[in-house]
Design a protein around this motif. Structure first.
Motif, PDB file in Angstrom:
ATOM      1  N   THR A 137     -16.949 -17.067   6.520  1.00 23.54           N
ATOM      2  CA  THR A 137     -17.665 -15.941   5.914  1.00 23.54           C
ATOM      3  C   THR A 137     -19.107 -16.350   5.590  1.00 23.54           C
ATOM      4  OG1 THR A 137     -15.619 -15.054   4.977  1.00 23.54           O
ATOM      5  CG2 THR A 137     -17.680 -14.309   3.983  1.00 23.54           C
ATOM      6  N   ALA A 138     -19.269 -17.538   5.020  1.00 19.56           N
ATOM      7  CA  ALA A 138     -20.618 -18.032   4.720  1.00 19.56           C
ATOM      8  C   ALA A 138     -21.417 -18.234   6.004  1.00 19.56           C
ATOM      9  CB  ALA A 138     -20.531 -19.341   3.935  1.00 19.56           C
ATOM     10  N   THR A 139     -20.761 -18.731   7.035  1.00 22.20           N
ATOM     11  CA  THR A 139     -21.417 -18.925   8.325  1.00 22.20           C
ATOM     12  C   THR A 139     -21.842 -17.579   8.903  1.00 22.20           C
ATOM     13  OG1 THR A 139     -20.120 -20.923   8.727  1.00 22.20           O
ATOM     14  CG2 THR A 139     -21.132 -19.882  10.644  1.00 22.20           C
ATOM     15  N   ALA A 140     -20.971 -16.577   8.791  1.00 17.44           N
ATOM     16  CA  ALA A 140     -21.308 -15.235   9.284  1.00 17.44           C
ATOM     17  C   ALA A 140     -22.535 -14.692   8.564  1.00 17.44           C
ATOM     18  CB  ALA A 140     -20.113 -14.296   9.101  1.00 17.44           C
ATOM     19  N   LEU A 141     -22.584 -14.904   7.256  1.00 16.77           N
ATOM     20  CA  LEU A 141     -23.739 -14.437   6.484  1.00 16.77           C
ATOM     21  C   LEU A 141     -24.998 -15.202   6.881  1.00 16.77           C
ATOM     22  CD1 LEU A 141     -24.781 -12.530   4.336  1.00 16.77           C
ATOM     23  CD2 LEU A 141     -24.121 -14.211   2.604  1.00 16.77           C
ATOM     24  N   LEU A 142     -24.876 -16.494   7.025  1.00 22.46           N
ATOM     25  CA  LEU A 142     -26.030 -17.310   7.429  1.00 22.46           C
ATOM     26  C   LEU A 142     -26.557 -16.875   8.797  1.00 22.46           C
ATOM     27  CD1 LEU A 142     -27.824 -19.706   6.660  1.00 22.46           C
ATOM     28  CD2 LEU A 142     -26.195 -21.184   7.817  1.00 22.46           C
ATOM     29  N   PHE A 143     -25.653 -16.671   9.753  1.00 23.56           N
ATOM     30  CA  PHE A 143     -26.075 -16.225  11.076  1.00 23.56           C
ATOM     31  C   PHE A 143     -26.634 -14.803  11.038  1.00 23.56           C
ATOM     32  CE2 PHE A 143     -23.954 -19.941  12.754  1.00 23.56           C
ATOM     33  CZ  PHE A 143     -24.726 -20.235  13.865  1.00 23.56           C
ATOM     34  N   ALA A 144     -26.145 -13.980  10.128  1.00 29.79           N
ATOM     35  CA  ALA A 144     -26.691 -12.622   9.984  1.00 29.79           C
ATOM     36  C   ALA A 144     -28.168 -12.694   9.594  1.00 29.79           C
ATOM     37  CB  ALA A 144     -25.898 -11.837   8.940  1.00 29.79           C
ATOM     38  N   PHE A 145     -28.491 -13.644   8.710  1.00 27.79           N
ATOM     39  CA  PHE A 145     -29.900 -13.843   8.342  1.00 27.79           C
ATOM     40  C   PHE A 145     -30.694 -14.404   9.516  1.00 27.79           C
ATOM     41  CE2 PHE A 145     -28.215 -14.036   3.909  1.00 27.79           C
ATOM     42  CZ  PHE A 145     -28.983 -13.002   3.388  1.00 27.79           C
ATOM     43  N   TYR A 146     -30.117 -15.380  10.226  1.00 22.76           N
ATOM     44  CA  TYR A 146     -30.827 -15.986  11.363  1.00 22.76           C
ATOM     45  C   TYR A 146     -31.067 -14.985  12.486  1.00 22.76           C
ATOM     46  CZ  TYR A 146     -30.578 -20.738   9.528  1.00 22.76           C
ATOM     47  OH  TYR A 146     -30.743 -21.867   8.769  1.00 22.76           O
ATOM     48  N   MET A 169     -13.006 -23.665  16.988  1.00 21.54           N
ATOM     49  CA  MET A 169     -13.306 -23.046  18.285  1.00 21.54           C
ATOM     50  C   MET A 169     -14.125 -21.757  18.096  1.00 21.54           C
ATOM     51  SD  MET A 169     -12.097 -25.100  20.469  1.00 21.54           S
ATOM     52  CE  MET A 169     -11.631 -24.444  22.020  1.00 21.54           C
ATOM     53  N   LYS A 170     -13.757 -20.962  17.087  1.00 19.08           N
ATOM     54  CA  LYS A 170     -14.511 -19.726  16.796  1.00 19.08           C
ATOM     55  C   LYS A 170     -15.943 -20.072  16.398  1.00 19.08           C
ATOM     56  CE  LYS A 170     -10.622 -16.891  15.227  1.00 19.08           C
ATOM     57  NZ  LYS A 170     -10.044 -16.203  14.067  1.00 19.08           N
ATOM     58  N   PHE A 171     -16.073 -21.089  15.562  1.00 19.94           N
ATOM     59  CA  PHE A 171     -17.406 -21.511  15.104  1.00 19.94           C
ATOM     60  C   PHE A 171     -18.242 -21.984  16.308  1.00 19.94           C
ATOM     61  CE2 PHE A 171     -20.378 -24.802  13.777  1.00 19.94           C
ATOM     62  CZ  PHE A 171     -21.130 -24.095  12.842  1.00 19.94           C
ATOM     63  N   ASN A 172     -17.652 -22.802  17.161  1.00 16.27           N
ATOM     64  CA  ASN A 172     -18.359 -23.310  18.321  1.00 16.27           C
ATOM     65  C   ASN A 172     -18.768 -22.172  19.260  1.00 16.27           C
ATOM     66  OD1 ASN A 172     -18.276 -25.972  17.503  1.00 16.27           O
ATOM     67  ND2 ASN A 172     -16.365 -26.409  18.578  1.00 16.27           N
ATOM     68  N   LYS A 173     -17.960 -21.120  19.316  1.00 13.13           N
ATOM     69  CA  LYS A 173     -18.249 -19.999  20.202  1.00 13.13           C
ATOM     70  C   LYS A 173     -19.554 -19.293  19.785  1.00 13.13           C
ATOM     71  CE  LYS A 173     -16.127 -15.941  20.097  1.00 13.13           C
ATOM     72  NZ  LYS A 173     -15.062 -14.961  20.113  1.00 13.13           N
ATOM     73  N   ILE A 174     -19.778 -19.184  18.497  1.00 19.04           N
ATOM     74  CA  ILE A 174     -21.009 -18.491  18.081  1.00 19.04           C
ATOM     75  C   ILE A 174     -22.192 -19.442  18.049  1.00 19.04           C
ATOM     76  CG2 ILE A 174     -19.793 -16.725  16.767  1.00 19.04           C
ATOM     77  CD1 ILE A 174     -20.992 -18.070  14.238  1.00 19.04           C
TER      78      ILE A 174
END
Length: 174
Positions: A137-146, A169-174
């Motif tokens: 969830t934090a990664t999703a938010l961080l990438f939303a900002f990026y 694997m999901k993290f590596n995919k994004i």
């Protein structure tokens, strides 16, 4: 109408008595008055300048707040859309998440609530998510900002620690 001599004498006597009650006359009074009037006029002018400057500053502050609010709302909506897309790419398409401004009437001073409800869970707060779910969830938010404002590079250190193999694997995919 003409006044009699007696009436005129009476009026003159009244005026003399008034003059006697005035007491000493300060010959410098006119000069002192002019000095004080000059000072008063200067201070009044300065006061008017300050009030004009205050009004101008308040107008500028209002304009800046209006512009900042518009920019914030525009950016917030884009980040919110990015967050939902990235979150769903990390979890499942049916999972829900959102960013909510708690006081939309005053967004610049409002708190923002982060909602994440993966895999049919209905947590009341983010702390009820697993370590992997919180990380994603934090990664999703961080990438939303990026996605809104890209950075030249981003370093993640130990981000995979709370993730299981599937989530890595999901993290590596994004």
């Amino acid at each position: 109408t003409e006044m009699s001599i007696a009436e005129l004498k009476h009026d003159v006597e009244k005026i003399r008595k008034k003059l006697q009650h005035f007491g000493e006359i300060n010959p410098m009074a006119v000069e002192a008055f002019n000095t004080m009037k000059e000072r008063h006029d200067l201070i009044s002018t300065q006061r008017d300048d300050i009030l004009d400057a205050k009004e101008s500053l308040l107008d500028t502050i209002y304009e800046i707040e209006e512009t900042a609010t518009d920019l914030f709302n525009e950016t917030f909506n884009k980040v919110r859309e990015n967050f939902i897309k990235v979150f769903r790419s990390l979890f499942n398409e049916g999972d829900s998440c959102d960013l909510i401004i708690e006081n939309p009437d005053n967004p610049l001073d409002s708190s923002i609530e982060i909602i994440a409800k993966p895999k049919g869970k209905r947590p009341l707060s983010l702390s009820q998510l697993s370590g992997g779910e919180m990380t994603l969830t934090a990664t999703a938010l961080l990438f939303a900002f990026y996605l809104q404002k890209p950075a030249p590079f981003c370093v993640f250190d130990e981000v995979d620690a709370p993730l299981d193999d599937v989530n890595v694997m999901k993290f590596n995919k994004i």
